[in-house]
Write an enzyme that holds these catalytic residues in place. Structure first.
Site: not given
Ligand code: PEP
Ligand code: MG
Length: 569
Positions: A186, A499
């Site tokens: 943190h 993402c």
């Molecule tokens: C992924 O798997 O790319 C994703 C964005 O989800 P997480 O990293 O939360 O599993």
């Protein structure tokens, strides 16, 4: 030179101030009687809360809302009824207030530190901080103050706690060196939020660095240069200026559109874990939130958040985003995401077990609470729902049925909501990738989770160093599958964003552009740089590069090709 871990980028040059630790030793036999000791403890707890609330306000102004929550959580910890009961009980059994605080906190710290879950281990760090603050108040010991630190100070400490970090004046402290800590502690998160170059994990730093000696902190490379020669100082001063200039150039990209050099526009959103992150996304000019990982709302607690609490969290994110769309991913538990409050089953192979949407559909009583909260929050702003770990069309259809049922219930109860929420699918399993054409017919949008997709396509664990070479964003099979997924989405006319971590990888960007991605969602700290990199690529160049990349047979070959292109630029 001393080597450590680079946790907060930038270069700081200044004089060492050693942060001394004050002794918190106390006399175990000092109890003034149970009533008096209880009163001392409760007064100390109250004083801690008032003081910390003031620090939270200060931190909010310099580090932002989401990061100030780190310190705010200390107030919740000190008010935790179980902890307070334990302290009272130990006092009743004859302990003085100090001993009771120490023992009660130590019990939890030990449990938290042994957890496999990183977030729970971070709680141990926070609770150690709360413990030492309570003991300092009880013993009347002044916590190390930093307000007198002169301009150009490099702070050196064995360990820095979030509460000490919150007292830092970023105008005067130009660098931080600690002996312990790492990228995700943190204190390191706060150092990054404050923009102070920081190197952690420098063994023996407090003994090796003398008070007032001149040092250079290279927070980008994780190096500390002690008593540098004049030419080294001049060199680092230049590098510092170049870094600052680059950082301020990035400011140009705040609140700009995300445009390629040939004029195509992309959506560029942020990934967040807590509702407060949406305001931070808005502050850097993101096009909203592309991934809100809601499982974080379920971590580190004994009972899952109820409908009201979830509704409040989603609404807060919508308010923070100021009208921009917020994509909320439904609970993604299982695999490495442990949430004790949901008592997940023990599985031989949890990454191939009841993860994400599978767990939710198997536990409709928990899932429906989340769906109701989402439907209600949908009436308050631009909210989109996204399903993790989908591997069959049936999972999307079943979720639609549950959503319709929850909406009908809300209508019958006269509760305001929005029944028709855009519903998207995360493409992060090979099954979803191969069925992308069919999924695209029934989903409103796709978001590609490259973290899991890489892992499942390559059949390798994302955290296992023995197969780390296989886990590579430029793996040809991954590139082919990205091209296929994006093509399916585009043919069906739905938006397709990326993402996972690969979205923030500058090397991947032209390839994803060329495949036809319509947007990206990345951590807030990466957003401006990405907008900058994207503005250099024309679609034609990106397509030419992608054509060649798709012919390569190893990630190393793709990497070499990308480097060659960059050098030509
Ligand atoms: C992924 O798997 O790319 C994703 C964005 O989800 P997480 O990293 O939360 O599993
Ligand atoms: Mg994932």
């Amino acid at each position: 030179m001393l080597q450590g871990i680079a946790v907060s980028q930038g270069i700081g040059l200044g004089r060492v101030m050693l942060l001394e630790e004050h002794s918190l030793a106390f006399d175990f036999s000092r109890s003034g009687g149970a009533q008096a000791e209880r009163q001392r403890f409760h007064l100390a707890a109250e004083s801690f809360r008032t003081h910390t609330a003031r620090q939270v306000e200060q931190l909010r102004m310099c580090a932002g809302y989401e990061d100030s929550l780190i310190l705010e959580s200390h107030i919740d910890m000190a008010c935790d009824p179980d902890l307070m009961d334990q302290v009272d009980r130990l006092i009743d059994e004859g302990a003085c207030a100090e001993q009771a605080v120490q023992e009660a906190c130590d019990g939890y710290i030990e449990i938290f530190s042994q957890s496999h879950d990183e977030l729970t281990r971070l709680r141990a760090e926070d609770l150690r901080d709360v413990r030492s603050a309570l003991l300092s108040i009880l013993l009347g010991v002044e916590k190390p103050g930093l307000c007198q630190a002169p301009r150009g100070t490099v702070l050196v400490a064995k360990e820095l706690s979030p509460s000490v970090m919150s007292g830092i004046d970023k105008e005067n402290i130009v660098g931080i060196i600690t002996e312990t800590g790492g990228m995700v502690s943190h204190s390191s998160i706060l150092a990054r939020a404050l923009g102070i170059p920081t190197v952690c994990g420098v063994a023996g730093a407090a003994a090796k660095l003398q008070k007032n000696s001149f040092v250079i902190v290279d927070g980008t490379r994780g190096e500390v240069i002690c008593s540098p020669a004049a030419n080294v100082i001049a060199d680092y001063n230049q590098r510092r200026e170049a870094f600052m200039a680059q950082r301020s150039r990035m400011k140009y990209f705040i609140n700009r559109k995300t445009l390629s050099a040939s004029g195509e526009e992309y959506s560029l959103a942020c990934n967040i874990t807590m509702p407060g992150g949406a305001a931070r996304a808005a502050a850097v000019g993101a096009d909203g939130v592309g991934l809100f990982r809601t499982e974080y709302l379920f971590m580190n607690r004994q009972t899952p958040p109820d409908e009201e609490e979830q509704f409040a969290a989603y609404t807060q994110a919508l308010e923070g985003a100021e009208g921009r769309p917020v994509t909320i991913r439904t609970l993604d538990v299982g695999g490495d995401k442990n949430t004790p409050c949901l008592a997940l089953p023990q599985e031989e192979n949890p990454f191939l077990g009841l993860r994400g949407i599978r767990w939710c559909l198997a536990n409709p009583e928990v899932f429906s609470v989340q769906l109701r909260a989402l439907l209600r929050a949908g009436a308050e702003g631009s909210l989109r729902v996204m399903l993790p770990m989908v591997s069959a069309l049936a999972e999307l259809r079943q979720t639609k049925e549950l959503l319709a049922k929850a909406a009908a219930q809300l209508t019958a109860q006269g509760v305001p909501h929005r029944a028709e929420l855009p519903l998207g699918v995360m493409i992060e399993t090979p099954a979803a990738a191969l069925m992308a054409d069919q999924l695209a017919q029934e989903a409103d949008f796709f978001s590609i989770g490259t973290n899991d997709l890489t892992s499942y396509i390559m059949a390798c664990d994302r955290g296992n160093p023995q197969v780390a070479e296989l886990y590579h964003p430029l793996q040809p099979p991954l590139l082919r599958s990205l091209q296929h997924i994006i093509r399916c989405a585009r043919q069906a006319g739905i938006p397709v964003t990326v993402c996972g971590e690969a979205a923030a990888d500058h090397r991947m960007l032209p390839l994803l552009m060329a495949f036809g991605a319509t947007g990206f969602s990345v951590p807030a700290g990466e957003l401006l740089e990405l907008r900058h990199v994207l503005s250099h690529w024309t679609l034609k160049d990106a397509q030419q590069l992608a054509r060649q990349a798709l012919d390569m047979d190893s990630p190393q070959q793709v990497e070499a090709l990308l480097t060659e292109y960059q050098e030509e630029e």
